[in-house]
Design an enzyme around this catalytic site. Structure first.
Site, PDB file in Angstrom:
ATOM      1  N   MET A 155       0.851  -1.194   0.000  1.00 27.66           N
ATOM      2  CA  MET A 155       0.000   0.000   0.000  1.00 27.66           C
ATOM      3  C   MET A 155       0.885   1.241   0.000  1.00 27.66           C
ATOM      4  O   MET A 155       0.706   2.164   0.784  1.00 27.66           O
ATOM      5  CB  MET A 155      -0.922  -0.040   1.216  1.00 27.66           C
ATOM      6  CG  MET A 155      -2.337   0.498   1.090  1.00 27.66           C
ATOM      7  SD  MET A 155      -2.975   1.167  -0.390  1.00 27.66           S
ATOM      8  CE  MET A 155      -4.569   0.373  -0.486  1.00 27.66           C
ATOM      9  N   GLY A 156       1.842   1.242  -0.914  1.00 24.55           N
ATOM     10  CA  GLY A 156       2.701   2.416  -1.086  1.00 24.55           C
ATOM     11  C   GLY A 156       2.031   3.399  -2.032  1.00 24.55           C
ATOM     12  O   GLY A 156       0.806   3.404  -2.182  1.00 24.55           O
ATOM     13  N   ARG A 157       2.847   4.230  -2.665  1.00 22.54           N
ATOM     14  CA  ARG A 157       2.284   5.279  -3.528  1.00 22.54           C
ATOM     15  C   ARG A 157       1.456   4.687  -4.668  1.00 22.54           C
ATOM     16  O   ARG A 157       0.345   5.159  -4.952  1.00 22.54           O
ATOM     17  CB  ARG A 157       3.413   6.103  -4.143  1.00 22.54           C
ATOM     18  CG  ARG A 157       4.253   6.864  -3.146  1.00 22.54           C
ATOM     19  CD  ARG A 157       5.337   7.618  -3.907  1.00 22.54           C
ATOM     20  NE  ARG A 157       6.190   8.382  -3.044  1.00 22.54           N
ATOM     21  CZ  ARG A 157       7.345   7.939  -2.549  1.00 22.54           C
ATOM     22  NH1 ARG A 157       7.762   6.724  -2.839  1.00 22.54           N
ATOM     23  NH2 ARG A 157       8.084   8.710  -1.774  1.00 22.54           N
ATOM     24  N   SER A 233       4.852  -4.907 -10.906  1.00 24.38           N
ATOM     25  CA  SER A 233       5.911  -4.510  -9.960  1.00 24.38           C
ATOM     26  C   SER A 233       7.251  -5.048 -10.449  1.00 24.38           C
ATOM     27  O   SER A 233       7.951  -4.363 -11.198  1.00 24.38           O
ATOM     28  CB  SER A 233       5.568  -5.003  -8.551  1.00 24.38           C
ATOM     29  OG  SER A 233       5.432  -6.412  -8.511  1.00 24.38           O
ATOM     30  N   ARG A 234       7.591  -6.267 -10.055  1.00 24.38           N
ATOM     31  CA  ARG A 234       8.749  -6.956 -10.613  1.00 24.38           C
ATOM     32  C   ARG A 234       8.343  -8.406 -10.829  1.00 24.38           C
ATOM     33  O   ARG A 234       7.614  -8.983 -10.018  1.00 24.38           O
ATOM     34  CB  ARG A 234       9.949  -6.917  -9.656  1.00 24.38           C
ATOM     35  CG  ARG A 234      10.710  -5.605  -9.614  1.00 24.38           C
ATOM     36  CD  ARG A 234      11.442  -5.295 -10.939  1.00 24.38           C
ATOM     37  NE  ARG A 234      12.166  -4.033 -10.889  1.00 24.38           N
ATOM     38  CZ  ARG A 234      11.653  -2.850 -11.250  1.00 24.38           C
ATOM     39  NH1 ARG A 234      10.401  -2.774 -11.672  1.00 24.38           N
ATOM     40  NH2 ARG A 234      12.385  -1.771 -11.193  1.00 24.38           N
ATOM     41  N   GLU A 263      13.509 -10.653 -18.467  1.00 25.30           N
ATOM     42  CA  GLU A 263      12.987  -9.814 -19.565  1.00 25.30           C
ATOM     43  C   GLU A 263      14.092  -9.566 -20.572  1.00 25.30           C
ATOM     44  O   GLU A 263      15.253  -9.465 -20.177  1.00 25.30           O
ATOM     45  CB  GLU A 263      12.488  -8.478 -18.990  1.00 25.30           C
ATOM     46  CG  GLU A 263      11.333  -8.682 -18.022  1.00 25.30           C
ATOM     47  CD  GLU A 263      10.912  -7.389 -17.304  1.00 25.30           C
ATOM     48  OE1 GLU A 263      11.514  -6.335 -17.572  1.00 25.30           O
ATOM     49  OE2 GLU A 263      10.000  -7.453 -16.482  1.00 25.30           O
ATOM     50  N   HIS A 282       6.852  -4.359 -19.945  1.00 26.10           N
ATOM     51  CA  HIS A 282       7.415  -3.507 -18.876  1.00 26.10           C
ATOM     52  C   HIS A 282       7.300  -2.018 -19.230  1.00 26.10           C
ATOM     53  O   HIS A 282       8.309  -1.315 -19.396  1.00 26.10           O
ATOM     54  CB  HIS A 282       8.885  -3.891 -18.577  1.00 26.10           C
ATOM     55  CG  HIS A 282       9.322  -3.461 -17.200  1.00 26.10           C
ATOM     56  ND1 HIS A 282      10.268  -4.147 -16.465  1.00 26.10           N
ATOM     57  CD2 HIS A 282       8.950  -2.410 -16.436  1.00 26.10           C
ATOM     58  CE1 HIS A 282      10.454  -3.526 -15.300  1.00 26.10           C
ATOM     59  NE2 HIS A 282       9.673  -2.463 -15.272  1.00 26.10           N
TER      60      HIS A 282
HETATM   61  C1  GLV Z   1      10.138   0.501 -13.405  1.00 27.76           C
HETATM   62  O1  GLV Z   1       9.934  -0.675 -13.365  1.00 27.76           O
HETATM   63  C2  GLV Z   1      10.722   1.264 -12.341  1.00 27.76           C
HETATM   64  O2  GLV Z   1      11.172   0.677 -11.347  1.00 27.76           O
HETATM   65  O3  GLV Z   1      10.777   2.499 -12.476  1.00 27.76           O
END
Ligand code: GLV
Length: 316
Positions: A155-157, A233-234, A263, A282
């Site tokens: 629950m970050g930005r 996210s990742r 990737e 991405h």
């Molecule tokens: C993109 O994946 C970032 O970390 O800015």
């Protein structure tokens, strides 16, 4: 020039030119990422380096860079950098949060809608010449987004920006993160409850040893069979082989993914064989406006740290 800096990629906007006003800039001009050897050679006498998320900033690189004061990454994520080791050498590490929050949340919501309402599948169907029956009551039925339950992991930005968008769709928003955030009034639940109750599970955590393979077969099997997973996210937050297995077995209804364990992926990747998966390459922060703002922040972080001042965003 008092400072020497290495920039591993051309950036949108005129920010590298700004940097040239205060530092001697060694810029990799290629279309592909800078070769590691190119970086390793140049970092030896550099005071600062501006990298992207494809450049691995590990002990080997840091050990070579005897004069390095700052590592500025053109990304919010910093899992490609050995931050603890850099800090132990007195090097400041900076990143570009905030400016990419809304663009990334837009993409996440786009992925969610696309997979729920089979938008990409429908486009593909037409292009392949397979829309050959008149309108029909039970053709290409998807999942209703409006009024459904959205589970946000982290629950970050970015998580909050996704939750704000969900309000417009009258969704029930629940979230799981390391701690309850008193400043938000969404419902805080444990991960198992989130997986059990959500129609859409959205991952917005950063990648670290705690979140590596957080979502595996066991976790996926707790989700509703009608639910979808969305990840921008990742890639390594999800154990990808397990996700493929879960999708094939029908444990979940589908997935929408912007990030992958390795990737880029090609058309032979197992995920690309599945019709109920939406894939993007991405591009979470990839709007012209955002990428220019990221360049500004990455360059300003670099200059401020070189001048011994507080950068805009040091990694936490
Ligand atoms: C993109 O994946 C970032 O970390 O800015």
């Amino acid at each position: 020039m008092p400072h020497k800096v290495v920039v591993t990629r051309r950036l949108p906007g005129g920010w590298v030119e700004e940097l040239r006003k205060v530092a001697e800039v060694d810029l990799w001009e290629g279309e592909s990422p800078a070769p590691r050897d190119w970086i390793l050679e140049r970092v030896v006498d550099a005071d600062g380096i501006l990298v992207t998320l494809v450049d691995r900033v590990d002990r080997e690189l840091i050990d070579r860079a005897k004069r390095l004061k700052v590592i500025s990454t053109y990304s919010v994520g910093y899992d490609h950098i050995d931050v603890a080791y850099a800090r132990s050498k007195g090097i400041t590490v900076t990143h570009t949060p905030e400016v990419l929050t809304e663009a990334t949340a837009d993409l996440i919501f786009g992925l969610l809608l696309a997979v729920a309402r089979r938008i990409v599948e429908g486009d593909r169907l037409i292009r392949e010449g397979n829309w050959n029956k008149p309108w029909s009551p039970e053709f290409m039925l998807g999942k209703e987004v409006y009024g459904s339950t959205l589970g946000i992991v982290g629950m970050g930005r970015i998580g909050r920006a996704v939750a704000r968008r969900a309000k417009g769709f009258d969704m029930r928003v629940i979230y799981y993160s390391r701690r309850k955030h008193e400043e938000v009034d969404y419902e805080y639940v444990d991960l198992d409850t989130l997986l059990r109750e959500s129609d859409f599970v959205v991952l917005t955590v950063d990648l670290n040893p705690e979140t590596y393979h957080l979502i595996d077969y066991e976790k996926l099997s707790k989700m509703k069979r009608t639910a979808f997973l969305v990840n921008a996210s990742r890639g390594a937050v999800v154990k990808e082989d397990d996700l493929v297995r879960a999708l094939k077995e029908g444990l979940i209804a589908g997935a929408a993914l912007d990030v992958f364990e390795r990737e880029p992926i090609g058309k032979d990747h197992p995920l690309a064989q599945l019709p109920n998966v939406v894939l993007t390459p991405h591009i979470g922060s990839a709007t012209r406006e955002t990428r220019e703002r990221m360049a500004e922040v990455a360059v300003r972080n670099l200059i401020l740290a070189l001048e011994g001042r507080k950068p805009l965003y040091e990694v936490p």
